[in-house]
Design a protein around this motif. Structure first.
Motif, PDB file in Angstrom:
ATOM      1  N   GLN A  89       0.880  -1.162   0.022  1.00 52.86           N
ATOM      2  CA  GLN A  89      -0.030   0.023   0.078  1.00 52.86           C
ATOM      3  C   GLN A  89       0.723   1.320  -0.020  1.00 52.86           C
ATOM      4  OE1 GLN A  89      -3.409  -0.395   0.007  1.00 52.86           O
ATOM      5  NE2 GLN A  89      -3.377   1.947  -0.834  1.00 52.86           N
ATOM      6  N   MET A  90       2.155   1.140   0.538  1.00 57.79           N
ATOM      7  CA  MET A  90       3.081   2.418   0.528  1.00 57.79           C
ATOM      8  C   MET A  90       3.468   2.512  -0.871  1.00 57.79           C
ATOM      9  SD  MET A  90       4.803   4.650   1.936  1.00 57.79           S
ATOM     10  CE  MET A  90       4.579   4.577   3.523  1.00 57.79           C
ATOM     11  N   ASN A  91       3.523   1.283  -1.494  1.00 60.38           N
ATOM     12  CA  ASN A  91       4.088   1.624  -2.785  1.00 60.38           C
ATOM     13  C   ASN A  91       3.178   2.224  -3.742  1.00 60.38           C
ATOM     14  OD1 ASN A  91       6.441   0.579  -2.862  1.00 60.38           O
ATOM     15  ND2 ASN A  91       5.953  -1.602  -2.941  1.00 60.38           N
ATOM     16  N   GLU A  92       1.682   1.759  -3.541  1.00 59.23           N
ATOM     17  CA  GLU A  92       0.388   2.389  -4.204  1.00 59.23           C
ATOM     18  C   GLU A  92       0.461   3.900  -3.916  1.00 59.23           C
ATOM     19  OE1 GLU A  92      -1.540   1.036  -6.311  1.00 59.23           O
ATOM     20  OE2 GLU A  92      -0.660  -0.858  -6.260  1.00 59.23           O
ATOM     21  N   MET A  93       0.785   4.246  -2.533  1.00 58.78           N
ATOM     22  CA  MET A  93       0.899   5.749  -2.484  1.00 58.78           C
ATOM     23  C   MET A  93       1.915   6.600  -3.083  1.00 58.78           C
ATOM     24  SD  MET A  93       1.140   7.604   1.351  1.00 58.78           S
ATOM     25  CE  MET A  93       2.810   7.644   1.276  1.00 58.78           C
ATOM     26  N   LEU A 102      -3.627  10.461  -4.020  1.00 61.18           N
ATOM     27  CA  LEU A 102      -2.777  10.245  -2.872  1.00 61.18           C
ATOM     28  C   LEU A 102      -3.449  10.269  -1.535  1.00 61.18           C
ATOM     29  CD1 LEU A 102       0.167  10.708  -1.637  1.00 61.18           C
ATOM     30  CD2 LEU A 102       0.106  13.204  -2.041  1.00 61.18           C
ATOM     31  N   GLY A 103      -4.408  11.026  -1.569  1.00 63.72           N
ATOM     32  CA  GLY A 103      -5.313  10.824  -0.499  1.00 63.72           C
ATOM     33  C   GLY A 103      -5.932   9.606  -0.075  1.00 63.72           C
ATOM     34  N   GLU A 104      -6.433   8.879  -1.059  1.00 61.99           N
ATOM     35  CA  GLU A 104      -6.935   7.780  -1.195  1.00 61.99           C
ATOM     36  C   GLU A 104      -5.940   6.483  -0.607  1.00 61.99           C
ATOM     37  OE1 GLU A 104     -10.442   5.024  -1.290  1.00 61.99           O
ATOM     38  OE2 GLU A 104     -10.264   7.113  -1.126  1.00 61.99           O
ATOM     39  N   ALA A 105      -4.846   6.741  -1.289  1.00 61.42           N
ATOM     40  CA  ALA A 105      -3.841   5.742  -0.848  1.00 61.42           C
ATOM     41  C   ALA A 105      -3.377   5.945   0.585  1.00 61.42           C
ATOM     42  CB  ALA A 105      -2.665   5.966  -1.687  1.00 61.42           C
ATOM     43  N   LYS A 106      -3.267   7.272   1.097  1.00 62.77           N
ATOM     44  CA  LYS A 106      -2.845   7.420   2.369  1.00 62.77           C
ATOM     45  C   LYS A 106      -3.834   6.772   3.329  1.00 62.77           C
ATOM     46  CE  LYS A 106       0.052  11.472   2.037  1.00 62.77           C
ATOM     47  NZ  LYS A 106       0.267  12.770   2.646  1.00 62.77           N
ATOM     48  N   ARG A 107      -5.066   7.066   3.113  1.00 61.42           N
ATOM     49  CA  ARG A 107      -6.497   6.379   3.965  1.00 61.42           C
ATOM     50  C   ARG A 107      -6.217   5.001   4.012  1.00 61.42           C
ATOM     51  NH1 ARG A 107     -11.062   4.119   3.216  1.00 61.42           N
ATOM     52  NH2 ARG A 107     -10.847   4.122   0.737  1.00 61.42           N
ATOM     53  N   LYS A 108      -5.978   4.335   2.669  1.00 62.40           N
ATOM     54  CA  LYS A 108      -5.856   2.813   2.695  1.00 62.40           C
ATOM     55  C   LYS A 108      -4.595   2.354   3.672  1.00 62.40           C
ATOM     56  CE  LYS A 108      -8.491   2.042  -1.679  1.00 62.40           C
ATOM     57  NZ  LYS A 108      -8.303   1.393  -2.938  1.00 62.40           N
ATOM     58  N   GLY A 110      -3.230   3.921   5.956  1.00 59.33           N
ATOM     59  CA  GLY A 110      -3.586   4.139   7.247  1.00 59.33           C
ATOM     60  C   GLY A 110      -4.262   3.118   7.984  1.00 59.33           C
ATOM     61  N   SER A 111      -5.191   2.662   7.318  1.00 61.72           N
ATOM     62  CA  SER A 111      -6.136   1.659   7.667  1.00 61.72           C
ATOM     63  C   SER A 111      -5.575   0.308   7.769  1.00 61.72           C
ATOM     64  CB  SER A 111      -7.559   1.546   6.666  1.00 61.72           C
ATOM     65  OG  SER A 111      -8.246   0.488   7.046  1.00 61.72           O
ATOM     66  N   ASN A 112      -4.801  -0.152   6.631  1.00 62.92           N
ATOM     67  CA  ASN A 112      -3.997  -1.228   6.732  1.00 62.92           C
ATOM     68  C   ASN A 112      -2.837  -1.224   8.008  1.00 62.92           C
ATOM     69  OD1 ASN A 112      -5.198  -2.307   4.626  1.00 62.92           O
ATOM     70  ND2 ASN A 112      -3.795  -1.630   3.106  1.00 62.92           N
ATOM     71  N   LEU A 113      -2.245  -0.246   8.161  1.00 62.35           N
ATOM     72  CA  LEU A 113      -1.296  -0.176   9.236  1.00 62.35           C
ATOM     73  C   LEU A 113      -2.097  -0.255  10.798  1.00 62.35           C
ATOM     74  CD1 LEU A 113       1.518   0.385   9.726  1.00 62.35           C
ATOM     75  CD2 LEU A 113       0.942   2.700   9.977  1.00 62.35           C
ATOM     76  N   GLN A 114      -3.292   0.420  10.770  1.00 63.50           N
ATOM     77  CA  GLN A 114      -3.845   0.339  12.022  1.00 63.50           C
ATOM     78  C   GLN A 114      -4.475  -1.176  12.247  1.00 63.50           C
ATOM     79  OE1 GLN A 114      -4.190   2.146  14.527  1.00 63.50           O
ATOM     80  NE2 GLN A 114      -3.527   4.154  13.534  1.00 63.50           N
ATOM     81  N   THR A 115      -4.750  -1.702  11.069  1.00 59.59           N
ATOM     82  CA  THR A 115      -5.324  -3.323  11.278  1.00 59.59           C
ATOM     83  C   THR A 115      -4.163  -4.183  11.660  1.00 59.59           C
ATOM     84  OG1 THR A 115      -6.793  -2.680   9.530  1.00 59.59           O
ATOM     85  CG2 THR A 115      -6.360  -5.116   9.710  1.00 59.59           C
ATOM     86  N   VAL A 116      -2.924  -4.123  10.977  1.00 55.25           N
ATOM     87  CA  VAL A 116      -1.969  -5.058  11.286  1.00 55.25           C
ATOM     88  C   VAL A 116      -1.466  -4.484  12.621  1.00 55.25           C
ATOM     89  CG1 VAL A 116       0.598  -5.340  10.939  1.00 55.25           C
ATOM     90  CG2 VAL A 116      -1.123  -5.131   8.914  1.00 55.25           C
ATOM     91  N   THR A 137       7.001   9.136   7.022  1.00 54.13           N
ATOM     92  CA  THR A 137       6.131   9.276   5.958  1.00 54.13           C
ATOM     93  C   THR A 137       4.734   8.818   6.199  1.00 54.13           C
ATOM     94  OG1 THR A 137       8.069   8.525   4.585  1.00 54.13           O
ATOM     95  CG2 THR A 137       6.011   7.948   3.759  1.00 54.13           C
ATOM     96  N   ALA A 138       4.778   7.864   7.506  1.00 52.70           N
ATOM     97  CA  ALA A 138       3.628   7.047   7.764  1.00 52.70           C
ATOM     98  C   ALA A 138       3.668   6.765   9.032  1.00 52.70           C
ATOM     99  CB  ALA A 138       2.801   6.309   6.867  1.00 52.70           C
ATOM    100  N   THR A 139       2.666   6.835  10.009  1.00 51.49           N
ATOM    101  CA  THR A 139       2.974   6.519  11.410  1.00 51.49           C
ATOM    102  C   THR A 139       1.401   6.190  11.952  1.00 51.49           C
ATOM    103  OG1 THR A 139       3.569   7.019  13.661  1.00 51.49           O
ATOM    104  CG2 THR A 139       2.799   8.903  12.365  1.00 51.49           C
ATOM    105  N   THR A 140       1.292   5.282  13.136  1.00 51.70           N
ATOM    106  CA  THR A 140       0.346   4.903  13.958  1.00 51.70           C
ATOM    107  C   THR A 140      -0.221   6.021  15.020  1.00 51.70           C
ATOM    108  OG1 THR A 140       1.572   3.609  15.462  1.00 51.70           O
ATOM    109  CG2 THR A 140       0.443   2.308  13.676  1.00 51.70           C
ATOM    110  N   PHE A 141       1.115   6.504  15.469  1.00 49.07           N
ATOM    111  CA  PHE A 141       0.762   7.723  16.570  1.00 49.07           C
ATOM    112  C   PHE A 141       1.750   8.739  16.183  1.00 49.07           C
ATOM    113  CE2 PHE A 141      -0.962   4.180  18.765  1.00 49.07           C
ATOM    114  CZ  PHE A 141      -2.333   4.498  18.659  1.00 49.07           C
TER     115      PHE A 141
END
Length: 584
Positions: A89-93, A102-108, A110-116, A137-141
């Motif tokens: 998903q990071m590659n998709e972003m 970009l916004g849709e990829a960031k949403r997905k 973040g969702s996948n990161l929260q799920t994992v 680049t991306a984080t949970t908190f």
């Protein structure tokens, strides 16, 4: 002063009481010293073994918990790599062409990161960090300010691709909990390098606290690097010390330093942990047991003193009564006055002593009688020694009288008889041989041939074996048995003597009327001969068995053509009991 003490010691040692006191004192001191030494060693070994076992169990529990937490962080990191679910998903972003994508990829993402990260309930922080841009680049908190996963974190273990951090405070802006973390550099789309950072809250500090509250031991946890350096310490006092100063740098799994007693464990994942306890706390239990040991020794000394006093009163004083009674014994009459001590054992001892005196008086009487009998026996022995001497002198006179009167048959008869008597009485040769036995058998047969004109044939093979020692007069009774059983004037007696591998074989062959079957059966074995057999053959069998043991045989048999044969096998080359008979 020294001489007075020496004399006093000697006077004390001369009495039973003094020796008893000295021996008991020596034994008590020796036992107490040995007991104290071994008790101390046992207490020390027991405490060390118990402490070591408990520390080993605790460190294994902690190691297992940390391994599970590191494994959890590593599993989440794998999902975040370029080939993982979140990484794709990071590659998709990165591939997004406009703001919407970009916004849709960031949403997905973040969702996948929260799920994992939701799989692991203890995940404190998971993020992608760009070392080129120095930003998240991306984080949970949100992390704390100026956070860089490649710097400022204690490294516990580092592989070619992954860095494992020791226990540290969480880098999340919303948490201060202790965590373990991993940093995994990876390359994503368009050769963009990112660092995957995942930290998992560790329950080890709480587990260590529970162990300390349970044992009141004050355990300290150390986490070591691959090079043996301290990368984490649960106690700030030892956090900045060198591992070599604490003696952690060796290969030993258990040891002591000046301040700590420690136990080391290397987990299955390759992490090295050390659980330590202050040495003062560790030895405190030992000192408590030593205090108990000292109290026990003091109680034992008091009990021993009481036992010595009781022994002196109940035993030694009663023993003195026995000593007084023994001293009162009149030596010539062996008589004493009976005394009773009131103790069953001592009274029995006095009775046994009285019985012993009575037995001693009987022995003295028996010795006196035996001495008288011995004197009488010596006189009788001297008398019986004089009689054979007189007989030999008389035969010698008779021999010369016959020679002077030219009575050859009488002189020869007397000569052969004197040879036989001299040999049988042990006069002349001290040790008989097979050659001498054959000579005596010739003398005997010469006497018999004067009465019965039978023929004697000798076949004796000359050799050194003829000079071997034999029992005295073992051959003459066998020859006599052959002559006295059916030999007549026309009879023939043949004596064959020849050597074999182990000694000699003697065959006495006659053509008389043979031997009774019962006698042949009786002499089938030297060990089965009965006492009511012929005196001569019984003597021969007894002497052969005594002289040669089981290596000798005496075989009697009847020949089919008539007559009898006696075969004697002598084992001369084996060790024999050279008791050749009684000398007079």
């Amino acid at each position: 002063m020294w001489e007075e003490n020496t004399q006093m010691f000697r006077r004390l040692f001369r009495t039973v009481r003094g020796r008893y006191v000295l021996i008991i004192s020596f034994l008590v001191i020796s036992i107490l010293v040995v007991l104290s030494f071994f008790s101390y060693q046992m207490i020390r070994t027991s405490i060390e073994s118990r402490g070591r076992a408990h520390m080993d169990s605790a460190i294994r529990m902690i190691s297992q918990q940390l391994d599970e937490e590191y494994t959890q962080a590593l599993q989440i990191s794998q999902h975040m790599t370029s080939r993982g679910v979140v990484g794709k998903q990071m590659n998709e972003m990165m591939r997004a062409k406009d703001m919407y994508e970009l916004g849709e990829a960031k949403r997905k993402l973040g969702s996948n990161l929260q799920t994992v990260t939701a799989i692991g309930k203890q995940v404190e922080l998971a993020l992608y960090y760009s070392p080129e841009e120095g930003s998240i680049t991306a984080t949970t908190f949100m992390p704390k300010d100026n956070f860089n996963p490649a710097q400022g974190l204690p490294i516990a273990r580092q592989t070619r691709s992954v860095t494992f951090h020791a226990i540290h405070e969480s880098k999340s802006r919303f948490s201060n909990h202790p965590v373990v973390s991993v940093a995994w550099p990876d390359t994503f789309l368009f050769d963009r390098n990112l660092i995957i950072y995942v930290e998992v809250r560790t329950s080890v500090p709480e587990l260590l606290k529970d162990i300390n509250e349970e044992d009141a031991s004050g355990y300290i946890l150390f986490q070591l690097t691959k090079d043996g350096e301290i990368c984490y310490c649960s106690h700030q006092e030892y956090a900045n010390q060198d591992a070599s100063a604490l003696c952690f740098d060796g290969s030993e799994l258990f040891g002591m330093s000046n301040h700590l007693v420690w136990c080391k464990n290397q987990s299955n994942s390759g992490y090295t942990y050390v659980l330590a306890i202050p040495r003062s706390t560790f030895t405190e239990h030992m000192f408590q047991w030593i205090d108990y040991l000292i109290i026990g020794i003091l109680i034992a000394i008091i009990l021993i003193c009481i036992a010595v006093a009781l022994f002196n009163h109940l035993i030694l004083r009663k023993l003195q009564l026995i000593v007084d009674a023994v001293n009162a014994v009149s030596r010539p009459e062996l008589f004493m006055t009976s005394k009773r001590t009131g103790m069953t054992e001592y009274d029995n001892l006095m009775e046994r002593f009285e019985d012993l005196l009575e037995y001693a008086r009987q022995l003295i009487d028996e010795v006196r009688v035996k001495e008288e009998q011995k004197s009488k026996l010596e006189l009788e022995t001297l008398y019986y020694q004089i009689n054979p001497h007189f007989l030999m002198n008389s035969l010698n006179s008779l021999y010369w009288l016959a020679r002077l009167n030219k009575q050859k048959e009488i002189s020869d008869y007397v000569h052969h008889l004197m040879e036989i008597l001299n040999y049988s009485l042990g006069r002349g040769e001290k040790d008989p041989t097979l050659r001498r036995e054959l000579d005596i058998s010739r003398d005997y047969l010469a006497l018999e041939q004067m009465k019965h004109r039978f023929t004697v044939i000798y076949e004796v093979e000359e050799g050194a074996y003829l000079d071997s020692p034999t029992p005295r007069l073992f051959l003459q009774p066998v020859v006599e048995n052959a002559v006295s059983h059916g030999m007549d004037t026309d009879g023939h007696l043949k004596i064959i003597v020849q050597p074999d591998e182990s000694g000699a074989v003697i065959v006495i062959d006659d053509d008389g009327c043979g031997i009774e079957p019962d006698l042949i059966q009786e002499f089938s074995s030297l060990d089965s001969i009965k006492m009511h057999g012929g005196i001569g053959l019984r003597y021969t069998a007894s002497m052969l068995r005594q002289f040669y043991g089981e290596d000798c045989t005496l075989l009697l048999e009847n020949k089919p053509e008539g007559g009898a044969r006696a075969t004697i096998h002598l084992s001369m080359w084996k060790e024999a009991s050279h008791d050749t008979g009684t000398d007079y």
